[in-house]
Scaffold this motif. Structure first.
Motif, PDB file in Angstrom:
ATOM      1  N   ARG A   1     -14.397   3.984 -77.854  1.00 45.91           N
ATOM      2  CA  ARG A   1     -15.383   4.845 -77.206  1.00 45.91           C
ATOM      3  C   ARG A   1     -14.900   5.245 -75.813  1.00 45.91           C
ATOM      4  N   ALA A   2     -15.138   6.503 -75.457  1.00 48.43           N
ATOM      5  CA  ALA A   2     -14.760   6.978 -74.125  1.00 48.43           C
ATOM      6  C   ALA A   2     -15.759   8.023 -73.644  1.00 48.43           C
ATOM      7  N   ALA A   3     -16.006   7.998 -72.349  1.00 45.39           N
ATOM      8  CA  ALA A   3     -16.826   9.011 -71.683  1.00 45.39           C
ATOM      9  C   ALA A   3     -16.151   9.293 -70.339  1.00 45.39           C
ATOM     10  N   VAL A   4     -15.056  10.028 -70.407  1.00 47.00           N
ATOM     11  CA  VAL A   4     -14.226  10.278 -69.228  1.00 47.00           C
ATOM     12  C   VAL A   4     -14.842  11.399 -68.411  1.00 47.00           C
ATOM     13  N   GLN A   5     -14.902  11.191 -67.098  1.00 49.06           N
ATOM     14  CA  GLN A   5     -15.455  12.208 -66.208  1.00 49.06           C
ATOM     15  C   GLN A   5     -14.518  12.443 -65.032  1.00 49.06           C
TER      16      GLN A   5
ATOM     17  N   ALA B   1      -3.921  -3.569 -83.817  1.00 52.84           N
ATOM     18  CA  ALA B   1      -5.179  -2.942 -83.404  1.00 52.84           C
ATOM     19  C   ALA B   1      -5.282  -2.870 -81.884  1.00 52.84           C
ATOM     20  N   LEU B   2      -4.888  -3.951 -81.215  1.00 59.30           N
ATOM     21  CA  LEU B   2      -4.951  -3.961 -79.750  1.00 59.30           C
ATOM     22  C   LEU B   2      -3.960  -2.980 -79.150  1.00 59.30           C
ATOM     23  N   ALA B   3      -2.792  -2.876 -79.751  1.00 59.84           N
ATOM     24  CA  ALA B   3      -1.791  -1.926 -79.257  1.00 59.84           C
ATOM     25  C   ALA B   3      -2.298  -0.499 -79.408  1.00 59.84           C
ATOM     26  N   ARG B   4      -2.913  -0.194 -80.548  1.00 52.47           N
ATOM     27  CA  ARG B   4      -3.440   1.154 -80.764  1.00 52.47           C
ATOM     28  C   ARG B   4      -4.561   1.459 -79.767  1.00 52.47           C
ATOM     29  N   ALA B   5      -5.447   0.489 -79.572  1.00 49.70           N
ATOM     30  CA  ALA B   5      -6.552   0.697 -78.636  1.00 49.70           C
ATOM     31  C   ALA B   5      -6.027   0.895 -77.209  1.00 49.70           C
ATOM     32  N   THR B   6      -5.036   0.099 -76.831  1.00 52.09           N
ATOM     33  CA  THR B   6      -4.469   0.220 -75.482  1.00 52.09           C
ATOM     34  C   THR B   6      -3.870   1.600 -75.275  1.00 52.09           C
ATOM     35  N   ARG B   7      -3.143   2.104 -76.264  1.00 56.83           N
ATOM     36  CA  ARG B   7      -2.560   3.445 -76.147  1.00 56.83           C
ATOM     37  C   ARG B   7      -3.650   4.516 -76.086  1.00 56.83           C
ATOM     38  N   TRP B   8      -4.689   4.354 -76.891  1.00 59.36           N
ATOM     39  CA  TRP B   8      -5.772   5.341 -76.939  1.00 59.36           C
ATOM     40  C   TRP B   8      -6.429   5.475 -75.573  1.00 59.36           C
TER      41      TRP B   8
ATOM     42  N   ALA C   1      -5.097   4.460 -72.648  1.00 58.53           N
ATOM     43  CA  ALA C   1      -4.100   4.916 -71.674  1.00 58.53           C
ATOM     44  C   ALA C   1      -3.962   6.438 -71.714  1.00 58.53           C
ATOM     45  N   ASP C   2      -4.046   7.022 -72.900  1.00 55.75           N
ATOM     46  CA  ASP C   2      -3.965   8.479 -73.025  1.00 55.75           C
ATOM     47  C   ASP C   2      -5.101   9.173 -72.286  1.00 55.75           C
ATOM     48  N   ARG C   3      -6.180   8.455 -72.026  1.00 55.77           N
ATOM     49  CA  ARG C   3      -7.337   9.020 -71.337  1.00 55.77           C
ATOM     50  C   ARG C   3      -7.449   8.531 -69.902  1.00 55.77           C
TER      51      ARG C   3
ATOM     52  N   GLY D   1      -7.429  -5.675 -71.093  1.00 51.71           N
ATOM     53  CA  GLY D   1      -6.036  -5.872 -71.447  1.00 51.71           C
ATOM     54  C   GLY D   1      -5.181  -6.273 -70.251  1.00 51.71           C
ATOM     55  N   PRO D   2      -4.109  -6.999 -70.491  1.00 47.56           N
ATOM     56  CA  PRO D   2      -3.262  -7.489 -69.390  1.00 47.56           C
ATOM     57  C   PRO D   2      -2.760  -6.382 -68.477  1.00 47.56           C
ATOM     58  N   ALA D   3      -2.578  -5.167 -69.020  1.00 50.57           N
ATOM     59  CA  ALA D   3      -2.115  -4.057 -68.183  1.00 50.57           C
ATOM     60  C   ALA D   3      -3.272  -3.101 -67.909  1.00 50.57           C
TER      61      ALA D   3
END
Length: 356
Positions: free
Chosen positions: A114-118, A157-164, A166-168, A348-350
């Motif tokens: 889930r994301a709500a970027v502003q 799953a955690l790697a995919r979520a972290t990338r998702w 990070a892209d935002r 996440g650690p990063a």
């Protein structure tokens, strides 16, 4: 289901009945050469552009073309229940997510990203130009909601979520529940072992709805509206400069109401937010102006919102309160709320800088 009045079917609802519990019958085609009908009972949450939206008790939203209606009427709300409701963690987490919806979501098995970027304006220096910065409006709308198996190994799953995230431009956060047998204790342990730190511990509390409205308080001075105005947003301490994304989250949900107690000298003395979703009434953003605290205004706002929720057919209440907010915890104790479960976020650690 009886619709006949004087021997004929009638559509006896209008746009003015939005927010009320209704029973409708619509034509859905033919069966064996005879007309086929389907019935629906729930809260009429909207009626726009020839389409009615009806939210059923379980939270399902049914969209009905106005042209298909053959009969409809307002029906009394279900009898108010006064016992603390039974519920699973999954049910409450699902309802709470619908009541505070993200702008963008993506499924990963039974996980929801889930994301709500502003874009938030930031004053660089006094008298200087503003520059925008990207932020997530609240952790709730910018975190993974894990309601089961992600469909892939946990590390993937955690790697995919972290990338998702990070892209935002957001940190990777996972919402984990605690305190009950059906909570996310195994996932919490796995994340802790991988160095995902914990933050923002929160209590999910529930109560019977009827007692919240059953008070001697005069709620006539509490204004209810479908949209937050400038005064409401000024008192809501998370909004800052209101963005379109913040408004989208605040106004999202099946049936949303905003409460406001006007101050005698102008401005707003207290506010609150309600979202009705089937049997559940979710309370949030209950705030009182600094100079008006300890005058019972928060309880008054809760009572006014509870009255509206009962009118829409809800019977149970929930809210989320930070574990270290002693004042709010004491208020909700007095109002009869009990803890159902807890939740917090794992970063996440990063993860980088925190979202809002």
């Amino acid at each position: 289901m009886e619709f006949l009045a004087g021997g004929r079917a009638e559509v006896r609802i209008t746009h003015a009945d939005v927010g009320k519990r209704v029973s409708v019958r619509r034509l859905t085609g033919t069966r064996s050469g005879e007309p086929a009908f389907t019935d629906a009972v729930g809260v009429l949450t909207s009626w726009n552009d020839g389409v009615l939206s009806i939210t059923r008790r379980g939270g399902e939203c049914v969209r009905i073309e106005e042209s298909s209606l053959v009969a409809a009427k307002v029906v009394p709300a279900a009898p108010a229940r006064r016992k603390v409701p039974a519920a699973t963690v999954r049910e409450l987490q699902t309802v709470a997510a619908r009541g505070w919806p993200a702008i963008e979501t993506e499924r990963l098995g039974e996980w929801t990203l889930r994301a709500a970027v502003q874009e938030v304006p930031r004053q660089e220096r006094p008298g200087g130009a503003e520059a925008g910065r990207r932020s997530g409006f609240t952790r709730r709308a910018n975190s993974v909601l894990p309601l089961g198996d992600p469909g892939v190994p946990l590390d993937e799953a955690l790697a995919r979520a972290t990338r998702w995230y990070a892209d935002r431009g957001l940190p990777a956060l996972v919402t984990v529940t605690t305190g009950r047998a059906d909570a996310d204790e195994p996932l919490t342990a796995e994340l802790a072992a991988r160095g995902w730190s914990d933050e923002a511990h929160t209590s999910v509390r529930i109560a019977a709805l009827a007692p919240l409205a059953d008070t001697d308080a005069d709620t006539s001075g509490v204004r209810l509206s479908r949209q937050p105005d400038a005064d409401w947003l000024t008192l809501y301490n998370r909004a800052g400069t209101p963005t379109a994304e913040a408004r989208a989250v605040l106004t999202g949900g099946p049936s949303v109401w905003f409460a406001q107690v006007p101050a005698a000298d102008g401005g707003t003395a207290a506010i609150g937010r309600l979202v009705v979703d089937g049997r559940w009434a979710g309370f949030s953003a209950v705030e009182t102006a600094a100079g008006r605290r300890r005058q019972g205004l928060a309880s008054l706002v809760m009572a006014a919102l509870a009255e509206r929720a009962l009118q829409e057919g809800a019977s149970a209440a929930y809210l989320q309160v930070e574990a270290d907010n002693a004042g709010a915890q004491a208020l909700y104790d007095r109002l009869g709320f009990v803890e159902h479960h807890g939740y917090h976020y794992r970063r996440g650690p990063a993860g980088g800088a925190a979202g809002a």
